[in-house]
Write an enzyme that holds these catalytic residues in place. Structure first.
Site, PDB file in Angstrom:
ATOM      1  N   ALA A  44       0.586  -1.632   0.248  1.00 54.16           N
ATOM      2  CA  ALA A  44      -0.423   0.098  -0.331  1.00 54.16           C
ATOM      3  C   ALA A  44       0.785   1.009  -0.370  1.00 54.16           C
ATOM      4  CB  ALA A  44      -0.923  -0.226   1.368  1.00 54.16           C
ATOM      5  N   LYS A  45       0.277   2.316  -0.952  1.00 50.02           N
ATOM      6  CA  LYS A  45       1.349   3.486  -0.708  1.00 50.02           C
ATOM      7  C   LYS A  45       0.933   3.904   0.929  1.00 50.02           C
ATOM      8  CE  LYS A  45      -0.783   4.797  -5.145  1.00 50.02           C
ATOM      9  NZ  LYS A  45      -1.497   5.523  -5.905  1.00 50.02           N
ATOM     10  N   ARG A  46       0.713   4.079   1.922  1.00 51.02           N
ATOM     11  CA  ARG A  46       0.969   4.247   2.631  1.00 51.02           C
ATOM     12  C   ARG A  46       1.633   3.696   3.710  1.00 51.02           C
ATOM     13  NH1 ARG A  46      -4.502   2.416   2.994  1.00 51.02           N
ATOM     14  NH2 ARG A  46      -4.346   0.471   3.905  1.00 51.02           N
TER      15      ARG A  46
END
Ligand code: GLU
Length: 278
Positions: free
Chosen positions: A250-252
């Site tokens: 995930a990007k986060r």
């Protein structure tokens, strides 16, 4: 005559692509290849606050590096806001949409007071005309929401809403789980689900191939397709790629980006193989 096969990869340029994106794009691309079909790219950039041109440029470069080719022109959602407005008009005219003046804070407070702390899907109703007039006169911003109650009444229930899914077979859509979803955000005049169903139809998508994390979204999108009289594609929700820590990319979580992988000297061929593609 064989059925046409048209699929797409629809990234949002809100960050750099990581392995999870590469896996999803390659899955759709390989399926199109195998079916002698078409592979389209769509840039989902309606969220002007989070999307950036440099991310869009980077994703085009990363996908090309990965070895993908796609048809031109690439559809960019921010170029088609008027088209989504027409779809919203259709829903409004049919009495299926209402203005929601709730602020983020009010919505968060409502979610917190839910039992077990689980956020409840939002369901509401249009304000009484006089109250709405006051809000409008005060210039208070509002979102447009889909009225599930009105949709249910119009369709006589949701039992006819089914879709074909490669993993799950024939699925009975249950859009009620999501509540009265936002059709048009306060700031941009459209929101994710509406833009996606309009675009999938306009681009003639026959197979939506995307991650399992969007399985619930399909239930809502299936409803919107019926309300807007749009065709329903076949769906393939692929499992999400997990990293060495067992968590999905995930990007986060600052997953290693394709650019970082490339800068580290990994070739596209090696990455493709690692992800299970030749
Ligand atoms: N733009 C969405 C995302 O980045 C994908 C939408 C879709 O595949 O329908 O997660």
């Amino acid at each position: 005559m064989t059925r046409p096969f048209v699929t797409r990869f629809a990234p949002s340029p809100t960050g750099y692509l990581h392995r999870g994106h590469a896996y999803s794009a390659l899955t759709a691309y390989a399926a199109a290849r195998a079916a002698n079909g078409r592979f389209l790219l769509r840039i989902e950039d309606i969220d002007a606050t989070r999307c950036r041109p440099e991310y869009e440029a980077a994703l085009l470069e990363d996908l090309a590096w990965l070895g993908l080719t796609w048809e031109s022109p690439v559809r960019r959602q921010s170029d088609h806001l008027a088209t989504y407005e027409v779809a919203l008009d259709t829903l409004r005219a049919a009495g299926l949409a209402y203005r929601c003046f709730r602020t983020r804070k009010e919505l968060a407070a409502q979610a917190q007071s839910a039992p077990h702390g689980l956020p409840l899907p939002f369901t509401g109703a249009p304000l009484p005309a006089e109250e709405e007039a006051i809000q409008l006169a005060a210039g208070r911003p509002y979102a447009w929401r889909l009225s599930l109650a009105a949709a249910q009444q119009q369709l006589g229930g949701f039992s006819n809403l089914t879709f074909q899914d490669h993993t799950h077979g024939l699925v009975q859509a249950d859009p009620a789980n999501a509540g009265d979803i936002v059709l048009a955000r306060k700031d941009v005049g459209v929101a994710y689900h509406l833009a996606v169903v309009v675009d999938d139809a306009l681009q003639g998508i026959t197979e939506v191939i995307r991650g399992e994390d969007l399985f619930e979204a399909t239930h809502i999108q299936r409803l919107l397709q019926t309300l807007l009289d749009l065709p329903t594609p076949t769906y393939r929700h692929h499992p999400l790629l997990v990293g060495p820590n067992g968590k999905r990319y995930a990007k986060r979580d600052r997953a290693q980006t394709l650019r970082e992988i490339r800068a580290a000297g990994v070739t596209a061929e090696t990455l493709r193989r690692e992800l299970g593609f030749s």
